[in-house]
Every structure is written in structure tokens, then in C-alpha cells.
Design a protein around this motif. Sequence first.
Motif, mmCIF file in Angstrom:
data_model
loop_
_atom_site.group_PDB
_atom_site.id
_atom_site.type_symbol
_atom_site.label_atom_id
_atom_site.label_comp_id
_atom_site.label_asym_id
_atom_site.label_seq_id
_atom_site.Cartn_x
_atom_site.Cartn_y
_atom_site.Cartn_z
ATOM 1 N N ALA A 249 101.245 30.009 12.785
ATOM 2 C CA ALA A 249 102.270 30.997 12.416
ATOM 3 C C ALA A 249 103.644 30.559 12.924
ATOM 4 O O ALA A 249 104.645 30.642 12.199
ATOM 5 C CB ALA A 249 101.910 32.367 12.989
ATOM 6 N N TRP A 250 103.698 30.074 14.167
ATOM 7 C CA TRP A 250 105.009 29.653 14.717
ATOM 8 C C TRP A 250 105.563 28.496 13.878
ATOM 9 O O TRP A 250 106.755 28.449 13.573
ATOM 10 C CB TRP A 250 104.912 29.218 16.188
ATOM 11 N N ALA A 251 104.684 27.577 13.501
ATOM 12 C CA ALA A 251 105.142 26.436 12.687
ATOM 13 C C ALA A 251 105.679 26.937 11.348
ATOM 14 O O ALA A 251 106.722 26.481 10.876
ATOM 15 C CB ALA A 251 104.002 25.440 12.489
ATOM 16 N N ALA A 252 104.978 27.919 10.757
ATOM 17 C CA ALA A 252 105.437 28.454 9.469
ATOM 18 C C ALA A 252 106.804 29.129 9.606
ATOM 19 O O ALA A 252 107.585 29.166 8.658
ATOM 20 C CB ALA A 252 104.404 29.436 8.920
ATOM 21 N N ARG B 31 104.603 39.181 12.676
ATOM 22 C CA ARG B 31 105.645 39.766 11.817
ATOM 23 C C ARG B 31 106.868 40.166 12.640
ATOM 24 O O ARG B 31 108.004 39.986 12.208
ATOM 25 C CB ARG B 31 105.097 40.980 11.071
ATOM 26 N N ALA B 32 106.627 40.723 13.834
ATOM 27 C CA ALA B 32 107.758 41.142 14.676
ATOM 28 C C ALA B 32 108.621 39.935 15.043
ATOM 29 O O ALA B 32 109.856 40.018 15.002
ATOM 30 C CB ALA B 32 107.246 41.828 15.949
ATOM 31 N N VAL B 33 107.984 38.818 15.373
ATOM 32 C CA VAL B 33 108.756 37.615 15.720
ATOM 33 C C VAL B 33 109.537 37.151 14.490
ATOM 34 O O VAL B 33 110.741 36.870 14.567
ATOM 35 C CB VAL B 33 107.824 36.491 16.249
ATOM 36 N N GLY B 34 108.860 37.111 13.344
ATOM 37 C CA GLY B 34 109.518 36.641 12.118
ATOM 38 C C GLY B 34 110.691 37.528 11.715
ATOM 39 O O GLY B 34 111.784 37.043 11.402
ATOM 40 N N VAL C 142 108.263 35.427 6.730
ATOM 41 C CA VAL C 142 107.372 36.260 7.530
ATOM 42 C C VAL C 142 105.961 36.329 6.937
ATOM 43 O O VAL C 142 104.957 36.149 7.646
ATOM 44 C CB VAL C 142 107.969 37.681 7.690
ATOM 45 N N GLU C 143 105.886 36.581 5.638
ATOM 46 C CA GLU C 143 104.538 36.742 5.056
ATOM 47 C C GLU C 143 103.777 35.418 4.997
ATOM 48 O O GLU C 143 102.564 35.395 5.138
ATOM 49 C CB GLU C 143 104.617 37.423 3.691
ATOM 50 N N GLU C 144 104.511 34.329 4.837
ATOM 51 C CA GLU C 144 103.846 33.015 4.902
ATOM 52 C C GLU C 144 103.256 32.779 6.286
ATOM 53 O O GLU C 144 102.156 32.242 6.435
ATOM 54 C CB GLU C 144 104.864 31.903 4.644
ATOM 55 N N ASP D 136 94.730 32.617 7.995
ATOM 56 C CA ASP D 136 93.948 31.484 7.511
ATOM 57 C C ASP D 136 93.152 30.845 8.665
ATOM 58 O O ASP D 136 91.969 30.569 8.542
ATOM 59 C CB ASP D 136 94.923 30.485 6.891
ATOM 60 N N ARG D 137 93.838 30.648 9.803
ATOM 61 C CA ARG D 137 93.158 30.024 10.953
ATOM 62 C C ARG D 137 92.325 31.030 11.726
ATOM 63 O O ARG D 137 91.249 30.703 12.223
ATOM 64 C CB ARG D 137 94.192 29.429 11.927
ATOM 65 N N TYR D 138 92.857 32.244 11.833
ATOM 66 C CA TYR D 138 92.175 33.264 12.650
ATOM 67 C C TYR D 138 90.832 33.640 12.037
ATOM 68 O O TYR D 138 89.854 33.876 12.741
ATOM 69 C CB TYR D 138 93.069 34.492 12.780
ATOM 70 N N ALA D 139 90.812 33.674 10.690
ATOM 71 C CA ALA D 139 89.593 34.100 10.008
ATOM 72 C C ALA D 139 88.632 32.955 9.795
ATOM 73 O O ALA D 139 87.502 33.161 9.355
ATOM 74 C CB ALA D 139 89.970 34.733 8.662
ATOM 75 N N ALA D 140 89.062 31.717 10.118
ATOM 76 C CA ALA D 140 88.188 30.559 9.879
ATOM 77 C C ALA D 140 86.901 30.700 10.683
ATOM 78 O O ALA D 140 86.944 31.179 11.821
ATOM 79 C CB ALA D 140 88.915 29.279 10.268
#
Length: 403
Positions: free
Chosen positions: A297-300, A374-377, A389-391, A398-402
Motif C-alpha cells: 500500500a505504501w508503495a502504491a 485510506r487515512a494516510v492516502g 487511495v483506492e489503488e 491483494d496481499r492481505y487476502a493472499a
Amino acid sequence: MGAPVLMIPGPIELSPRVLEAAATAPPSHLAPSFVEAYGRSLERMRHVWRAADDSQPMVVAGGGTLAMEMAAWNLLDPGDRVLVVSTGYFSERMAEMLRRAGADVHEIVALPGESPSPHAIGAALSDAHAAGQPFRAVFATHVDTSTGVRVDARAIAAHAREYGALMVFDAVCATGGERLDMAAWGADVVLTASQKALGGPPGLALLVASPDALEARARLRRLPPLALDWHAWTPIWRAYEERRPAYFSTPATSLVLALDAALDEIVSPSAVDAPADRAMATRFAQHERTADAFRAAWAALGLSLVPARPELAANTLSAIRYPEGVDARLVGAIGQRGVVVAGGLHPAIRDQYFRVGHMGHVISREPDLLRTVRAVGEALGELGHEAPVEEAAAAFLDRYAAP
Ligand code: PMP
């Protein structure tokens, strides 16, 4: 907006069960139910630390800083040579404590975001040994909360062992979240506090000491201050493990009940049909997966981390650099969105980054984690750094649900 979610690197959000235990009226330290809770907590610490049967778990009222002080005073005589592996603010605190305790302190200091290589640590130990002035102990911070850097604890411990030095880890921001195998790694003291990845409220200092560490205390020429002295406390911990009450200084009874609940949540998934090891493996994997998802998420969002290389990035927190044009006002803007994060702490880079904790119960609360992303974004957008933000939320999921 709902209650704010606490995403600092400790204290952390408590699970409902731990909160309930912490809120009970303080029982007597002699009450059978308390004796059971205290004794069971001490026993379970060996599972969580993966420590040997003849190691000594220790719990006293206080913080991680007190646990560090106990290690300094119970292992060393004045003039003993110690090597401090410094990865940030808390390693420097340890060095200062050791100097005050009279040790001859030598440091290997990493730049912020870096860790000294295990090779360099091995070389320092080898040189001292060859010069006939071996180090008595090596002190390292498993995860330095000021930089988000995790050292290669297993490799450092192997070097300490090779040169006969005691190995001490300040694992305040690691134990219960980062892989730990105290006995197999040959660590002598691994210390922490209740308010981080173990999942309790603040107020308890916890250590596990190896037989070699206990032996070091037995051989001291200088007595530690009484309140810190393992010899004053050990009969108490042993009594409670045998389910007998004992007294040296009044235990923080409500906090011990909360600790008991927190440790139960960590080890009991395996209690029925599998060894506690499996519960620990699951817990570490959950922390890794969550940290990995946050990093995606941070990278996105176009953000980079303080840890210089991926293998140095801790799983218990993210230390994230402000992008160009953004400053510490970001922390407040995130807070406005109901998510409490922390500012920088390392003196050399304090104004250049912020920190998000992701350990303990909260890592199972997907909505709170997404709310954090979302708050950070959105806060970045408010401060002029337009971010997708949504990306970022999708990258997280994607990673969390893997599997
Ligand atoms: N060491 C590390 C790595 C820590 O993160 C902290 C707390 N942030 C401490 C030591 C000190 O712990 P306490 O604040 O409980 O005294």
C-alpha cells in the motif's frame, strides 16, 4: 467516524478479552485464581519465546526500559566489555544504561535505516578475542522502533556464541510479532514489555533468561540494586510457577490477568491438538502478511521506507518517509481521519518520517487496516501529494487476502 484506531508502535489496540481482563478489580496476589494466572503466564512465556525448559521467565511491573535496566545490572560487573549493535534510538538508550552501570561500552553504529552486518559484528568479536580482551556480552535491538529496522538476530547470536559472549536482545517491538527462537538461536536474555506485539496494556516488563544468564548473575562481584535483582525475584517466579503465592514486591495483579489473556490468545489456538510452535508459526506468518500488505500500500501511494533494504523492514511497524513537499503535519491530518499514527523518533531524521504500528490484535481487523491505508492516502492528498487511495487499498487487500 467512530472511535479512533490506535496504530502507533505501542501501546496497541487490545482485544475485547484482554480489555475485559485488564478491567477486572485488582485481585489479591494470594488469590488462587491470580496464582494460577501468574504461574500460567510465566510458563507460556517459554512457548512464546521458544525458550529452553531450564530458562527463567520474569515478569515485573514496569516498562521495557526497566527490563533493559535489569539485563544491564544482572549480567555485568563494572569494567566488563560489551558490544552494542546500534540501529537507533533504543540501542543508544541501552548503551547509555550500560555506561551508567559501569560497563566498558563499544558500539557498532549503523546509519539510520541500516543495520551493521553480522559479518562486521563477528569481526569486532573476533578482533577483541584475538587481542585478549573478549566482549562479555553483545546487546542488540531486535526491532528498533525508531527506524523500523529488524536486525538478523539469529546471525548476530551465532557470532556472540562463537566468541563466548552473552547475547541480549531488546525485543520490545518484536516479541510476539517477529520470529524468535530463543533456545535454538542461543540468546541469553530476550526482553520485552506488555504493550506491544504481545497484545497487553502497558505496565509490565518481561524477560526470559537462559541458564548462562542466571549463572552470570550468580557470579557477580557487585550486587544489583535490590529492586532489579534477579536473586530477589527468582524465588517468587518459581513459587508462582509451582502455583504457590509468594511476596517480594506487590505484583501488578490486573496487568498480569491481562497478560494471561493475551498469552492465551497467542498460544491457545494450538493447545487442543498441536504444539504451541504451530500457533507461533501462524502468528508470525500473520504479522508478515500484514506488514507485506502495508508495504504494498505504501508503495502504491508513492512512499518509501526508512529501512534501507527489504530484508531490514520489520513486520511490527512501518517507518515511512514523507514524500517531497510533505512534513510532520501529515500525522495530524491522518489523526483527523480517526487513525492515530506516530511521528519520527530517531534524532537524526526525526522530521523526515512517520510510523505506523501493525502488531497484535489489530492485524486481524481488516476494516481498521484499510481505514489506515485510506487515512494516510487522503491525508497525503490534503497536503498536496496526490495519491491513488483506492489503488493503495486494493494493493493492500491483494496481499492481505493472499492465502
Ligand atoms: N526498546 C524498544 C525497542 C522500544 O520500542 C521501547 C518502547 N517504545 C523500549 C525499549 C522502551 O520501552 P518502555 O517505553 O515500555 O519503557
